[in-house]
Design a protein around this motif. Structure first.
Motif, PDB file in Angstrom:
ATOM      1  N   HIS A 123       0.808  -1.032  -0.023  1.00 19.45           N
ATOM      2  CA  HIS A 123       0.190   0.037   0.031  1.00 19.45           C
ATOM      3  C   HIS A 123       0.842   1.419   0.080  1.00 19.45           C
ATOM      4  CE1 HIS A 123      -3.758  -1.834   0.407  1.00 19.45           C
ATOM      5  NE2 HIS A 123      -3.300  -2.913   1.405  1.00 19.45           N
ATOM      6  N   ILE A 124       0.345   2.430  -0.470  1.00 18.54           N
ATOM      7  CA  ILE A 124       1.119   3.602  -0.509  1.00 18.54           C
ATOM      8  C   ILE A 124       1.487   4.103   1.019  1.00 18.54           C
ATOM      9  CG2 ILE A 124      -1.040   5.004  -0.444  1.00 18.54           C
ATOM     10  CD1 ILE A 124       2.052   5.515  -3.055  1.00 18.54           C
ATOM     11  N   THR A 125       2.657   4.345   0.965  1.00 14.70           N
ATOM     12  CA  THR A 125       3.145   5.137   2.064  1.00 14.70           C
ATOM     13  C   THR A 125       3.598   6.513   2.210  1.00 14.70           C
ATOM     14  OG1 THR A 125       5.495   4.341   1.749  1.00 14.70           O
ATOM     15  CG2 THR A 125       4.068   2.614   2.701  1.00 14.70           C
ATOM     16  N   ALA A 126       4.277   6.961   3.248  1.00 22.38           N
ATOM     17  CA  ALA A 126       4.458   8.332   3.445  1.00 22.38           C
ATOM     18  C   ALA A 126       5.832   8.541   2.456  1.00 22.38           C
ATOM     19  CB  ALA A 126       4.936   8.767   4.909  1.00 22.38           C
ATOM     20  N   ASP A 127       6.537   7.582   2.672  1.00 22.80           N
ATOM     21  CA  ASP A 127       7.650   7.577   1.715  1.00 22.80           C
ATOM     22  C   ASP A 127       7.350   7.736   0.188  1.00 22.80           C
ATOM     23  OD1 ASP A 127       9.705   7.378   3.688  1.00 22.80           O
ATOM     24  OD2 ASP A 127       9.454   4.959   3.650  1.00 22.80           O
ATOM     25  N   GLY A 128       6.286   6.759  -0.148  1.00 21.39           N
ATOM     26  CA  GLY A 128       5.983   6.740  -1.515  1.00 21.39           C
ATOM     27  C   GLY A 128       5.386   8.288  -2.075  1.00 21.39           C
ATOM     28  N   VAL A 129       4.660   9.012  -1.089  1.00 23.07           N
ATOM     29  CA  VAL A 129       4.158  10.307  -1.287  1.00 23.07           C
ATOM     30  C   VAL A 129       5.225  11.171  -1.379  1.00 23.07           C
ATOM     31  CG1 VAL A 129       2.409  11.834  -0.691  1.00 23.07           C
ATOM     32  CG2 VAL A 129       1.831   9.389  -0.424  1.00 23.07           C
ATOM     33  N   GLN A 130       6.081  11.215  -0.340  1.00 23.06           N
ATOM     34  CA  GLN A 130       6.989  12.318   0.109  1.00 23.06           C
ATOM     35  C   GLN A 130       7.967  12.302  -1.049  1.00 23.06           C
ATOM     36  OE1 GLN A 130       7.940  11.694   3.780  1.00 23.06           O
ATOM     37  NE2 GLN A 130       6.121  12.583   4.870  1.00 23.06           N
ATOM     38  N   ALA A 131       8.510  11.093  -1.709  1.00 23.51           N
ATOM     39  CA  ALA A 131       9.278  10.856  -2.732  1.00 23.51           C
ATOM     40  C   ALA A 131       8.938  11.830  -4.020  1.00 23.51           C
ATOM     41  CB  ALA A 131       9.618   9.672  -3.049  1.00 23.51           C
ATOM     42  N   PHE A 167       8.073  14.876  -3.936  1.00 21.78           N
ATOM     43  CA  PHE A 167       8.385  16.377  -3.575  1.00 21.78           C
ATOM     44  C   PHE A 167       9.697  16.316  -3.540  1.00 21.78           C
ATOM     45  CE2 PHE A 167       3.882  15.052  -2.868  1.00 21.78           C
ATOM     46  CZ  PHE A 167       3.262  15.884  -3.510  1.00 21.78           C
ATOM     47  N   ALA A 168      10.510  15.179  -3.321  1.00 21.36           N
ATOM     48  CA  ALA A 168      11.986  15.407  -3.007  1.00 21.36           C
ATOM     49  C   ALA A 168      12.859  15.352  -4.179  1.00 21.36           C
ATOM     50  CB  ALA A 168      12.179  14.550  -2.027  1.00 21.36           C
ATOM     51  N   ALA A 169      13.875  16.241  -3.987  1.00 15.00           N
ATOM     52  CA  ALA A 169      15.024  15.990  -5.221  1.00 15.00           C
ATOM     53  C   ALA A 169      15.563  14.646  -5.158  1.00 15.00           C
ATOM     54  CB  ALA A 169      16.061  17.011  -5.291  1.00 15.00           C
ATOM     55  N   PRO A 170      15.844  13.999  -6.274  1.00 20.58           N
ATOM     56  CA  PRO A 170      16.582  12.783  -6.335  1.00 20.58           C
ATOM     57  C   PRO A 170      17.757  12.700  -5.175  1.00 20.58           C
ATOM     58  CG  PRO A 170      15.971  13.301  -8.310  1.00 20.58           C
ATOM     59  CD  PRO A 170      15.757  14.406  -7.649  1.00 20.58           C
ATOM     60  N   GLU A 171      18.291  13.593  -5.244  1.00 24.74           N
ATOM     61  CA  GLU A 171      19.569  13.316  -4.281  1.00 24.74           C
ATOM     62  C   GLU A 171      19.095  13.532  -2.714  1.00 24.74           C
ATOM     63  OE1 GLU A 171      19.046  17.624  -5.983  1.00 24.74           O
ATOM     64  OE2 GLU A 171      19.181  15.776  -6.666  1.00 24.74           O
ATOM     65  N   GLU A 172      18.128  14.028  -2.499  1.00 26.12           N
ATOM     66  CA  GLU A 172      17.780  14.455  -1.129  1.00 26.12           C
ATOM     67  C   GLU A 172      16.567  13.157  -0.734  1.00 26.12           C
ATOM     68  OE1 GLU A 172      15.968  18.155  -1.322  1.00 26.12           O
ATOM     69  OE2 GLU A 172      17.665  19.286  -1.552  1.00 26.12           O
ATOM     70  N   ARG A 173      16.203  12.266  -1.526  1.00 27.24           N
ATOM     71  CA  ARG A 173      15.527  11.132  -0.956  1.00 27.24           C
ATOM     72  C   ARG A 173      16.243  10.166  -0.072  1.00 27.24           C
ATOM     73  NH1 ARG A 173      13.634  10.425  -7.097  1.00 27.24           N
ATOM     74  NH2 ARG A 173      11.933  11.929  -7.100  1.00 27.24           N
ATOM     75  N   THR A 174      15.615   9.787   0.898  1.00 26.87           N
ATOM     76  CA  THR A 174      16.099   8.796   1.801  1.00 26.87           C
ATOM     77  C   THR A 174      16.263   7.536   0.989  1.00 26.87           C
ATOM     78  OG1 THR A 174      14.044   8.020   2.507  1.00 26.87           O
ATOM     79  CG2 THR A 174      15.241   9.802   3.667  1.00 26.87           C
ATOM     80  N   ALA A 175      16.715   6.443   1.447  1.00 30.27           N
ATOM     81  CA  ALA A 175      16.729   5.161   0.798  1.00 30.27           C
ATOM     82  C   ALA A 175      15.218   4.637   0.622  1.00 30.27           C
ATOM     83  CB  ALA A 175      17.867   4.182   1.649  1.00 30.27           C
ATOM     84  N   GLU A 176      14.355   4.899   1.940  1.00 26.82           N
ATOM     85  CA  GLU A 176      13.108   4.253   1.838  1.00 26.82           C
ATOM     86  C   GLU A 176      12.269   4.980   0.601  1.00 26.82           C
ATOM     87  OE1 GLU A 176      15.015   3.398   5.354  1.00 26.82           O
ATOM     88  OE2 GLU A 176      14.825   5.153   4.500  1.00 26.82           O
ATOM     89  N   GLN A 177      12.705   6.350   0.609  1.00 27.43           N
ATOM     90  CA  GLN A 177      11.850   7.231  -0.521  1.00 27.43           C
ATOM     91  C   GLN A 177      12.337   6.827  -1.822  1.00 27.43           C
ATOM     92  OE1 GLN A 177      12.761  11.094   0.869  1.00 27.43           O
ATOM     93  NE2 GLN A 177      10.858  11.172   2.154  1.00 27.43           N
ATOM     94  N   ALA A 178      13.529   6.595  -1.817  1.00 26.51           N
ATOM     95  CA  ALA A 178      14.189   5.914  -3.431  1.00 26.51           C
ATOM     96  C   ALA A 178      13.521   4.924  -3.835  1.00 26.51           C
ATOM     97  CB  ALA A 178      15.435   5.988  -3.297  1.00 26.51           C
TER      98      ALA A 178
END
Length: 216
Positions: free
Chosen positions: A50-58, A60-71
């Motif tokens: 299911h969609i998570t906060a990481d999937g949503v927040q990724a 809006f984040a620049a690729p180089e600023e994403r956490t491993a979970e967001q990536a």
């Protein structure tokens, strides 16, 4: 050759009406495109998260600023979007569960709907893709029936697939699929059989016609 994206979401691996009908459509398609590509996802057997906060927040984040979970979450959403965008046609098995769609299919929708890409723009990235939805249901929710106002499968999918993703949506609706197993529905067995036969005929006809149209 054309590419078909085929999604099944019935929890039943066998005895599923929606799986029966999508299989008929797919066979008709493959008969026309023996060298074509089918991207298949069994959303019940191999469910997406299911969609998570990481999937949503990724988003809006620049690729180089994403956490491993967001990536990782962004990579999954990108993979699903690319599958949809690569498809020349989409086939979805969407049985009615408790008046709505299976949660496994809703998870796919939540992941694949990416505002600014597949949705939320004037021309969504997969706009116009012909999409056939097999919307099976145990009873009848057709116009004029007592439960007409409880039909939230086709009404919802028309909005999300058609209005949001811009897909060209068509429905095949096998009804009364529980008539053979629910004693109280015994009087409806003939209508159930007729609906099943019509759905199989429609799937074979539409699968063949769509494949031929795309090959022309």
């Amino acid at each position: 050759m054309a590419t078909l994206l085929h999604l099944d979401s019935s929890a039943l691996p066998q005895g599923s009406s929606s799986r029966e009908v999508t299989a008929v459509f797919r066979k008709a398609w493959e008969d026309q495109h023996p060298d074509g590509t089918v991207i298949y996802r069994d959303l019940a057997a191999d469910p997406l998260p299911h969609i998570t906060a990481d999937g949503v927040q990724a988003l809006f984040a620049a690729p180089e600023e994403r956490t491993a979970e967001q990536a990782a979450a962004f990579a999954l959403r990108t993979e699903l979007a690319e599958e949809l965008e690569r498809a020349d046609a989409v086939l979805i098995g969407a049985p009615m569960y408790n008046f709505s769609i299976p949660s496994s299919l809703k998870a796919w929708l939540d992941q694949v709907i990416i505002m600014g890409r597949t949705a939320g723009v004037e021309q969504p990235s997969a706009a116009g893709t012909p999409t056939t939805v097999v919307a099976s249901r145990g009873g009848s929710y057709a116009p004029g029936t007592p439960r007409e106002d409880s039909e939230f499968v086709t009404t919802y999918l028309e909005k999300v697939l058609g209005d949001m993703l811009g897909l060209d949506v068509d429905f095949i609706v096998p009804e009364l699929t529980l008539a053979h197993s629910v004693p109280a529905m015994a009087a409806l067995v003939d209508k159930s059989d007729a609906s099943r036969a019509q759905a199989h005929e429609d799937a074979a006809t539409k699968g063949k016609a769509l494949a031929a149209r795309l090959a022309a």
